[in-house]
Design a protein around this motif. Structure first.
Motif, PDB file in Angstrom:
ATOM      1  N   GLY A   1       0.809  -1.207   0.000  1.00 35.50           N
ATOM      2  CA  GLY A   1       0.000   0.000   0.000  1.00 35.50           C
ATOM      3  C   GLY A   1       0.845   1.261   0.000  1.00 35.50           C
ATOM      4  N   PRO A   2       0.244   2.411   0.284  1.00 34.77           N
ATOM      5  CA  PRO A   2       0.985   3.673   0.239  1.00 34.77           C
ATOM      6  C   PRO A   2       2.031   3.752   1.350  1.00 34.77           C
ATOM      7  CG  PRO A   2      -1.211   4.025   1.122  1.00 34.77           C
ATOM      8  CD  PRO A   2      -1.175   2.615   0.626  1.00 34.77           C
ATOM      9  N   TRP A   3       2.984   4.626   1.177  1.00 32.50           N
ATOM     10  CA  TRP A   3       4.120   4.858   2.064  1.00 32.50           C
ATOM     11  C   TRP A   3       3.649   4.924   3.518  1.00 32.50           C
ATOM     12  CZ3 TRP A   3       7.858   9.450   0.646  1.00 32.50           C
ATOM     13  CH2 TRP A   3       8.992   9.417   1.491  1.00 32.50           C
ATOM     14  N   TRP A   4       3.972   3.876   4.304  1.00 30.41           N
ATOM     15  CA  TRP A   4       3.380   3.710   5.634  1.00 30.41           C
ATOM     16  C   TRP A   4       3.780   4.809   6.607  1.00 30.41           C
ATOM     17  CZ3 TRP A   4       6.117   3.035  10.197  1.00 30.41           C
ATOM     18  CH2 TRP A   4       7.476   2.706  10.066  1.00 30.41           C
ATOM     19  N   GLU A   5       4.978   5.380   6.470  1.00 29.87           N
ATOM     20  CA  GLU A   5       5.426   6.405   7.408  1.00 29.87           C
ATOM     21  C   GLU A   5       4.616   7.699   7.282  1.00 29.87           C
ATOM     22  OE1 GLU A   5      10.178   5.365   7.686  1.00 29.87           O
ATOM     23  OE2 GLU A   5       9.440   6.608   6.040  1.00 29.87           O
ATOM     24  N   ARG A   6       3.949   7.872   6.133  1.00 29.05           N
ATOM     25  CA  ARG A   6       3.251   9.125   5.867  1.00 29.05           C
ATOM     26  C   ARG A   6       1.745   8.940   5.695  1.00 29.05           C
ATOM     27  NH1 ARG A   6       6.810  13.130   4.258  1.00 29.05           N
ATOM     28  NH2 ARG A   6       5.126  14.195   3.119  1.00 29.05           N
ATOM     29  N   THR A   7       1.238   7.784   6.136  1.00 30.06           N
ATOM     30  CA  THR A   7      -0.197   7.521   5.990  1.00 30.06           C
ATOM     31  C   THR A   7      -0.765   7.021   7.314  1.00 30.06           C
ATOM     32  OG1 THR A   7       0.351   5.314   5.135  1.00 30.06           O
ATOM     33  CG2 THR A   7      -0.121   7.044   3.524  1.00 30.06           C
ATOM     34  N   PRO A   8      -2.051   7.221   7.556  1.00 27.66           N
ATOM     35  CA  PRO A   8      -2.672   6.804   8.819  1.00 27.66           C
ATOM     36  C   PRO A   8      -2.604   5.299   9.028  1.00 27.66           C
ATOM     37  CG  PRO A   8      -4.105   8.318   7.609  1.00 27.66           C
ATOM     38  CD  PRO A   8      -3.015   7.924   6.672  1.00 27.66           C
ATOM     39  N   GLY A   9      -2.420   4.917  10.272  1.00 27.59           N
ATOM     40  CA  GLY A   9      -2.318   3.505  10.594  1.00 27.59           C
ATOM     41  C   GLY A   9      -3.587   2.728  10.359  1.00 27.59           C
ATOM     42  N   ASP A  10      -4.754   3.415  10.327  1.00 25.75           N
ATOM     43  CA  ASP A  10      -5.996   2.659  10.138  1.00 25.75           C
ATOM     44  C   ASP A  10      -6.140   2.109   8.727  1.00 25.75           C
ATOM     45  OD1 ASP A  10      -6.639   4.958   8.734  1.00 25.75           O
ATOM     46  OD2 ASP A  10      -8.094   5.684  10.208  1.00 25.75           O
ATOM     47  N   LEU A  11      -5.190   2.450   7.843  1.00 26.62           N
ATOM     48  CA  LEU A  11      -5.167   1.809   6.528  1.00 26.62           C
ATOM     49  C   LEU A  11      -4.728   0.348   6.626  1.00 26.62           C
ATOM     50  CD1 LEU A  11      -3.551   4.581   4.281  1.00 26.62           C
ATOM     51  CD2 LEU A  11      -5.978   3.941   4.434  1.00 26.62           C
ATOM     52  N   ARG A  12      -4.060  -0.001   7.723  1.00 28.25           N
ATOM     53  CA  ARG A  12      -3.558  -1.362   7.922  1.00 28.25           C
ATOM     54  C   ARG A  12      -3.897  -1.790   9.343  1.00 28.25           C
ATOM     55  NH1 ARG A  12       0.004   2.079   5.904  1.00 28.25           N
ATOM     56  NH2 ARG A  12       0.785   1.783   3.780  1.00 28.25           N
ATOM     57  N   PRO A  13      -5.121  -2.164   9.610  1.00 25.71           N
ATOM     58  CA  PRO A  13      -5.528  -2.427  10.997  1.00 25.71           C
ATOM     59  C   PRO A  13      -5.062  -3.761  11.562  1.00 25.71           C
ATOM     60  CG  PRO A  13      -7.383  -2.732   9.504  1.00 25.71           C
ATOM     61  CD  PRO A  13      -6.259  -2.164   8.676  1.00 25.71           C
ATOM     62  N   GLU A  14      -4.698  -4.739  10.713  1.00 20.07           N
ATOM     63  CA  GLU A  14      -4.384  -6.080  11.196  1.00 20.07           C
ATOM     64  C   GLU A  14      -2.993  -6.521  10.738  1.00 20.07           C
ATOM     65  OE1 GLU A  14      -6.070  -7.918  13.241  1.00 20.07           O
ATOM     66  OE2 GLU A  14      -7.699  -6.436  13.417  1.00 20.07           O
ATOM     67  N   PRO A  15      -2.379  -7.473  11.465  1.00 18.62           N
ATOM     68  CA  PRO A  15      -1.068  -7.977  11.038  1.00 18.62           C
ATOM     69  C   PRO A  15      -1.042  -8.448   9.588  1.00 18.62           C
ATOM     70  CG  PRO A  15      -1.548  -8.755  13.240  1.00 18.62           C
ATOM     71  CD  PRO A  15      -2.793  -8.058  12.758  1.00 18.62           C
ATOM     72  N   ALA A  16      -2.119  -9.062   9.131  1.00 16.01           N
ATOM     73  CA  ALA A  16      -2.148  -9.544   7.754  1.00 16.01           C
ATOM     74  C   ALA A  16      -2.046  -8.411   6.746  1.00 16.01           C
ATOM     75  CB  ALA A  16      -3.427 -10.336   7.512  1.00 16.01           C
ATOM     76  N   ASP A  17      -2.406  -7.191   7.159  1.00 12.24           N
ATOM     77  CA  ASP A  17      -2.406  -6.055   6.241  1.00 12.24           C
ATOM     78  C   ASP A  17      -1.018  -5.473   6.010  1.00 12.24           C
ATOM     79  OD1 ASP A  17      -5.224  -6.176   6.075  1.00 12.24           O
ATOM     80  OD2 ASP A  17      -5.410  -4.998   7.916  1.00 12.24           O
ATOM     81  N   VAL A  18      -0.030  -5.841   6.836  1.00  9.10           N
ATOM     82  CA  VAL A  18       1.300  -5.231   6.713  1.00  9.10           C
ATOM     83  C   VAL A  18       2.317  -6.167   6.066  1.00  9.10           C
ATOM     84  CG1 VAL A  18       0.840  -3.842   8.764  1.00  9.10           C
ATOM     85  CG2 VAL A  18       2.167  -5.945   8.986  1.00  9.10           C
TER      86      VAL A  18
END
Length: 460
Positions: free
Chosen positions: A122-139
């Motif tokens: 997904g988009p650059w994680w350091e600059r995007t809200p954490g709720d875009l990846r709520p679960e371990p499977a999402d990262v």
């Protein structure tokens, strides 16, 4: 107790010069540094682009991937408590919540040898809200390399470690960290989100003396990979802890992790030797350092410790790039080490001699190669070649009280076992099947293949 409480004026000036040069050359709005010796901060300094507004040791900065050292300590506490094994598959404890990580071990995640991608999908994680990846499977994205074969830095790997700690402690990751680690070590200014006073993060234009504020996001489940904010004062305590300073009886650091576990974290765990269990390892100017660097939008940070010299250093800056805080921290440590080397502790005789241990010391032979065995403090042993170079190691006593475990190099993890005859007489040492005898090829010892019946009488 340290024999000197303050650094020499010439050393302090050299440290200030390094900070001033780092701020000017790195074109950073502010830079703060600190040096720790024997567990105590002995120097702090800062520089700012605004006169009269230099940060102090209580000003928060974002510390980026230095956060990973905190995540690793939580995992090692769980290991020491018997709640996991480092060779457990992480998904055993996550209950199938990260299927893409199936089969990857906790040890591989700690040492960045899992083969996972460096960044989350997904988009650059350091600059995007954490709720875009709520679960371990999402990262967890694809595996780029076979597990265990090479070092490949992975932020998702540390996200899984944070989820592991959160699952086993049954509480939010930062709340666990605060109760288990930060409060015992006296680090109240290390937080998940910024608390005043804190530095603002900036991007500095690469070709002009201009800057703009950087975005700050709560990265959610990715927090264990790089979310924390801290101060030079708190990180001095953290550096002293990671380096093992003051970890004696009654010290709160010992209650967090034992000196042996901290030493284990500082040993190479990645094939290229660049990473331990949660700690970066660096050879700089002839010394071995353990610590970590970090970056997040608007901030860079560096922390290094040299346990052998009782030194550590920290550097924090509030610019996205351009300021090599890792190098600056290593340089601050080196300035003190080179200008004011540690005063050796006085030799003192043993207060509790053990005749059985004393009987192990002295000359031993591996075949025809002479070695000497020395008794050290705490019932430890040290085996050295008597002449020239060769395999050497320190050994710590094992829980069984009758054997010792190697700590270094070739004999790391190997068992040293004194062997006695039925009469009780010491006959030889067994070191990982190698037989050490008091004389070269002692015919009375069980040397594989035996010895020639004529002994040393053969001539050419």
């Amino acid at each position: 107790m340290p024999e000197f409480d303050e650094l020499l004026p010439e050393t302090r000036r050299a440290l200030h010069h390094r900070i001033a040069g780092g701020q000017a050359e790195g074109r950073t709005p502010s830079l703060v540094g600190a040096v720790v010796r024997d567990g105590q901060a002995v120097w702090t300094g800062s520089r700012s682009c605004v006169d009269g507004h230099a940060p102090d040791v209580n000003t928060q900065y974002r510390i980026g991937s230095i956060t990973k050292t905190f995540a690793a300590v939580l995992v090692m506490r769980l290991r020491d408590a018997g709640r996991l094994d480092l060779d457990d598959p992480v998904d055993k404890h996550l209950g199938g919540r990260a299927p893409a990580a199936d089969g990857l071990t906790i040890r591989q995640l700690l040492a960045h040898t899992s083969g996972l991608a460096a960044e989350a999908p997904g988009p650059w994680w350091e600059r995007t809200p954490g709720d875009l990846r709520p679960e371990p499977a999402d990262v967890v994205g694809e595996r780029l390399h076979p597990a265990g074969q090479r070092f490949h830095y992975s932020n998702p790997g540390y996200t899984l470690l944070g989820a592991l700690a959160q699952t086993l402690y049954d509480a939010p990751w930062y709340e666990v960290l605060r109760g288990e680690v930060l409060q015992p070590l006296g680090m109240p200014r290390t937080t998940l989100l910024p608390q005043a006073p804190h530095a603002g993060g900036f991007a500095v234009h690469p070709y002009a003396d201009l800057m703009q504020p950087e975005v700050v996001e709560d990265t959610g489940i990715m927090a264990p990979a790089g979310q924390l904010w801290s101060t030079a004062a708190d990180l001095c305590r953290w550096a002293a802890f990671l380096g093992g300073a003051g970890s004696g009886a009654g010290d709160p650091a010992t209650a967090v992790l034992s000196p042996d576990t901290l030493a284990e974290m500082r040993r190479p765990a990645a094939p290229d030797g660049s990473y331990g269990l949660g700690l970066q390892l660096l050879a700089a100017n002839g010394r071995s350092l353990a610590g970590h660097t970090g970056s997040m939008p608007g901030f860079v940070a560096g922390l290094w410790t040299s346990p052998d010299e009782g030194l550590a250093a920290v550097a924090l800056a509030n610019a996205t790039s351009g300021t090599p805080t890792g190098t600056i921290a290593a340089d601050l440590l080196g300035i003190v080490a080179d200008r004011e080397p540690a005063i050796p502790q006085p030799w003192r005789p043993s207060s509790d001699p053990d005749p059985e241990l004393l009987a192990l010391t002295g000359a031993w032979f591996w075949g025809t190669t002479p070695y000497t065995l020395h008794l050290r403090a705490g019932r430890a042993l040290e085996l050295r070649p008597a002449t020239g170079s060769g395999r050497a190691s320190r050994f710590r006593p094992a829980p069984d009280g009758a054997t010792w475990t190697g700590l270094d190099d070739y004999f790391a993890g190997e068992t040293l076992r004194p062997v006695h005859a039925p009469s009780g007489a010491l006959t030889h040492l067994d070191l990982g099947t190698f037989v050490f005898t008091r004389t070269p090829y002692d015919p009375a010892a069980p040397i594989p293949g035996g010895t020639h019946p004529d002994g040393w009488s053969v001539t050419l």
